[in-house]
Motif scaffolding. Structure first.
Motif, mmCIF file in Angstrom:
data_model
loop_
_atom_site.group_PDB
_atom_site.id
_atom_site.type_symbol
_atom_site.label_atom_id
_atom_site.label_comp_id
_atom_site.label_asym_id
_atom_site.label_seq_id
_atom_site.Cartn_x
_atom_site.Cartn_y
_atom_site.Cartn_z
ATOM 1 N N GLY A 58 -35.668 -43.754 76.939
ATOM 2 C CA GLY A 58 -35.476 -42.434 77.941
ATOM 3 C C GLY A 58 -34.635 -41.713 77.052
ATOM 4 N N ARG A 59 -35.254 -39.808 77.242
ATOM 5 C CA ARG A 59 -34.802 -38.918 76.342
ATOM 6 C C ARG A 59 -33.221 -38.641 77.360
ATOM 7 N N LYS A 60 -32.664 -39.220 77.959
ATOM 8 C CA LYS A 60 -31.432 -38.789 78.789
ATOM 9 C C LYS A 60 -30.697 -39.138 77.990
ATOM 10 N N ARG A 61 -30.753 -40.942 77.988
ATOM 11 C CA ARG A 61 -29.375 -41.194 76.708
ATOM 12 C C ARG A 61 -29.488 -40.714 75.579
ATOM 13 N N ALA A 62 -30.808 -40.083 74.590
ATOM 14 C CA ALA A 62 -30.590 -39.974 73.222
ATOM 15 C C ALA A 62 -29.968 -38.158 73.545
ATOM 16 N N LEU A 63 -30.357 -37.272 74.399
ATOM 17 C CA LEU A 63 -29.519 -35.519 74.580
ATOM 18 C C LEU A 63 -28.013 -36.573 75.413
ATOM 19 N N LEU A 64 -27.857 -37.088 76.005
ATOM 20 C CA LEU A 64 -25.625 -37.536 76.171
ATOM 21 C C LEU A 64 -25.282 -37.952 74.608
ATOM 22 N N LEU A 65 -25.833 -39.165 74.053
ATOM 23 C CA LEU A 65 -25.585 -38.995 72.666
ATOM 24 C C LEU A 65 -25.567 -37.860 72.209
ATOM 25 N N SER A 66 -26.181 -36.901 71.500
ATOM 26 C CA SER A 66 -26.797 -36.169 70.467
ATOM 27 C C SER A 66 -26.016 -35.009 70.677
ATOM 28 N N ALA A 67 -25.123 -34.452 71.766
ATOM 29 C CA ALA A 67 -24.429 -33.626 72.957
ATOM 30 C C ALA A 67 -23.130 -34.077 72.566
ATOM 31 N N GLY A 68 -22.343 -34.987 71.953
ATOM 32 C CA GLY A 68 -21.008 -35.743 72.374
ATOM 33 C C GLY A 68 -20.399 -35.884 71.107
ATOM 34 N N LEU A 69 -21.820 -35.642 70.051
ATOM 35 C CA LEU A 69 -21.677 -36.420 68.931
ATOM 36 C C LEU A 69 -21.415 -34.385 68.479
ATOM 37 N N MET A 70 -21.887 -34.134 68.328
ATOM 38 C CA MET A 70 -21.701 -32.165 67.980
ATOM 39 C C MET A 70 -20.117 -31.756 68.445
ATOM 40 N N THR A 71 -19.924 -32.204 69.704
ATOM 41 C CA THR A 71 -18.857 -31.564 70.356
ATOM 42 C C THR A 71 -17.520 -31.967 69.839
ATOM 43 N N ILE A 72 -17.609 -33.341 69.251
ATOM 44 C CA ILE A 72 -16.467 -33.393 68.579
ATOM 45 C C ILE A 72 -16.290 -32.977 66.691
ATOM 46 N N CYS A 73 -17.415 -32.900 66.301
ATOM 47 C CA CYS A 73 -17.784 -32.588 64.737
ATOM 48 C C CYS A 73 -16.855 -30.644 65.054
ATOM 49 N N THR A 74 -17.493 -30.093 65.919
ATOM 50 C CA THR A 74 -17.631 -28.776 66.190
ATOM 51 C C THR A 74 -15.895 -28.461 65.783
ATOM 52 N N VAL A 75 -15.655 -29.346 67.513
ATOM 53 C CA VAL A 75 -13.961 -28.790 67.273
ATOM 54 C C VAL A 75 -13.078 -29.355 65.832
ATOM 55 N N ALA A 76 -13.291 -30.971 65.557
ATOM 56 C CA ALA A 76 -12.433 -31.345 64.108
ATOM 57 C C ALA A 76 -12.830 -29.937 63.138
ATOM 58 N N ILE A 77 -14.397 -29.721 62.724
ATOM 59 C CA ILE A 77 -13.814 -28.609 61.766
ATOM 60 C C ILE A 77 -12.480 -27.287 61.686
ATOM 61 N N GLY A 78 -12.919 -27.198 63.835
ATOM 62 C CA GLY A 78 -11.565 -25.819 63.673
ATOM 63 C C GLY A 78 -10.271 -26.161 63.536
ATOM 64 N N VAL A 79 -9.884 -28.110 62.907
ATOM 65 C CA VAL A 79 -8.945 -28.230 63.557
ATOM 66 C C VAL A 79 -8.647 -28.640 61.504
ATOM 67 N N LEU A 80 -9.713 -28.324 60.931
ATOM 68 C CA LEU A 80 -9.575 -28.789 59.572
ATOM 69 C C LEU A 80 -8.545 -28.530 58.541
ATOM 70 N N PRO A 81 -7.672 -28.801 58.122
ATOM 71 C CA PRO A 81 -7.313 -28.518 56.578
ATOM 72 C C PRO A 81 -7.814 -27.773 55.216
ATOM 73 N N THR A 82 -7.072 -26.899 55.227
ATOM 74 C CA THR A 82 -8.452 -26.570 54.231
ATOM 75 C C THR A 82 -7.918 -27.192 52.244
ATOM 76 N N TYR A 83 -8.366 -26.351 51.260
ATOM 77 C CA TYR A 83 -7.885 -27.096 50.385
ATOM 78 C C TYR A 83 -6.686 -26.512 49.475
ATOM 79 N N ALA A 84 -6.307 -25.818 49.984
ATOM 80 C CA ALA A 84 -4.402 -25.765 49.541
ATOM 81 C C ALA A 84 -3.590 -26.133 50.413
#
Length: 430
Positions: free
Chosen positions: A89-115
């Motif tokens: 079903g389309r609903k299950r795929a849409l729920l999973l994709s939105a959840g994964l993207m949210t986690i990764c976006t916030v993780a980039i926001g707190v990611l330490p830099t090369y320094a």
């Protein structure tokens, strides 16, 4: 045939809730493109923070290389989430994709830099971007399928365009947030911590997407979904001709969107000498124009057919890319805005038409998979690499007008795809 029977997932009691269903289907695209836009707009800062070196061009190319790497995951994400959408079903795929993207976006926001952590920083950035590419690979295609399947035949263009509009709106929000942060903070603060703000703010869009989709109408897997063959194998066996047509159709869209609305902010700064804040403001205005006219092109495609609009858009990109880029390389902000608005109109005609076109091309049992593979294949090959090609042409070959010829060449491929298209406007879905 009843409306609920003709359009999978649309129950008779859902008539009172069409707006909520459209929002639920489209809101994930806003998050996906918001993040990808934010990364593109701050590419130079990502280059300095995660790929430091003496060569600024090499750092920028490395940052855009990570941008391109995420696109390589999109066909894999398309196959994965397409399988989920076609089988469960389309609903299950849409729920999973939105959840994964949210986690990764916030993780980039707190990611330490090369320094802070050395070589581990770019490795973590690449890993998060690859997971985001996986998510995007399933999000857009599945949401387009969900929206068009639940719409009236005479409004498929308009309802399907909500996916493209929400993606553009997400890019617009990313541009607006970037412009605001760049105008408030000085250059040093922007590089030190200001670039994190758009990614941390993404949790608001991600939470909204997840909550809306939790209350989506439950949809059943399409007829034929439980055959012995995997949807991926069945799609390549039955739909391979239309998948090739769709791949060609999306060539121009993939290159033009990411050159016009992601790379050009860098181009304005490097070639025209405009400050970052002004470049982002111009980009924001052009996307507002695109957002305003896209529904009009979608409605027009419902009335006169998809093919004429697609031919006009792609042929227009072939012949107008060069003169529009001549405006873009001028140092006057007004002429730059005029050039980018010209591109925005051409892309809007495509955005308003292509979602319904793609859904109408494929059968229901493999629709998510076939659409995802062909759409994401074009974006993996051409969309994610477009800024890298542009950086090479402008900085290494010293061809300020080079991206225009690249736009024209890929648009010519889409003209061929449009000529080969079997227009199914208003006809029952397969």
């Amino acid at each position: 045939m009843s409306q609920a029977t003709q359009f999978p997932g649309l129950a008779s009691h859902s008539r009172a809730r069409p707006v909520r269903q459209v929002l639920a289907g489209a809101v994930g695209n806003m998050l996906e493109w918001y993040d990808f836009a934010a990364y593109g707009y701050f590419a130079a800062i990502f280059g300095r923070n995660f790929f430091p070196g003496t060569d600024a061009v090499a750092s920028l190319a490395a940052a855009f290389g990570v941008f391109a790497a995420a696109f390589l995951m999109r066909p894999i994400g398309g196959a994965l989430f397409g399988h989920i959408g076609d089988r469960f079903g389309r609903k299950r795929a849409l729920l999973l994709s939105a959840g994964l993207m949210t986690i990764c976006t916030v993780a980039i926001g707190v990611l330490p830099t090369y320094a802070s952590i050395g070589a581990a920083a770019p490795l973590l950035l690449v890993a998060l971007r690859l997971l985001q590419g996986l998510s995007v690979g399933g999000e857009y295609a599945t949401s387009v399928v969900y929206l068009v399947e639940q719409s009236h035949p005479g409004k498929r263009g308009l309802i399907g365009s909500m996916a493209a509009i929400s993606a553009t709106f997400g890019t617009l929000i990313g541009s607006g947030v970037g412009a605001l942060v760049a105008s408030i903070l000085d250059a040093q603060a922007l590089q030190d911590w200001g670039w994190r703000v758009p990614f941390l703010a993404g949790i608001a869009l991600g939470g909204s997407a997840f909550l809306l989709r939790r209350v989506m109408t439950d949809d059943e897997p399409p007829a034929g979904a439980h055959r012995g063959r995997l949807p991926l194998a069945e799609a390549f066996r039955v739909e391979w001709r239309d998948m090739l047509r769709a791949l060609a159709l999306n060539a121009s869209f993939a290159v033009s969107f990411y050159l016009v609305f992601v790379y050009l902010t860098t181009y304005m700064q490097q070639v025209d000498g405009l400050p970052a804040g002004r470049a982002l403001q111009i980009n924001t205005v052009s996307m507002l124009l695109m957002l305003a006219v896209t529904p009009g092109f979608a409605i027009l495609s419902d009335r006169i057919g998809r093919r004429p609009i697609l031919l006009a858009s792609t042929f227009g990109m072939v012949v107008l890319s060069w003169p529009l880029f001549l405006l873009l390389e001028q140092p006057q902000a007004g002429l730059v805005l005029l050039g980018q608005c010209g591109f925005a109109l051409l892309v809007a005609a495509y955005c308003g038409t292509i979602p319904a076109t793609l859904v109408e091309m494929f059968g229901s049992a493999t629709r998510c998979t076939a659409l995802s593979i062909s759409y994401n294949g074009a974006f993996a090959l051409l969309g994610g690499t477009a800024p890298v090609v542009a950086v090479y042409l402008v900085n290494n070959e010293h061809l300020d007008i080079g991206p225009a010829f690249y736009l024209s060449a890929t648009a010519a491929v889409s003209v061929i795809g449009a000529l080969a298209l079997r227009d199914r406007t208003g006809r029952p879905l397969r």
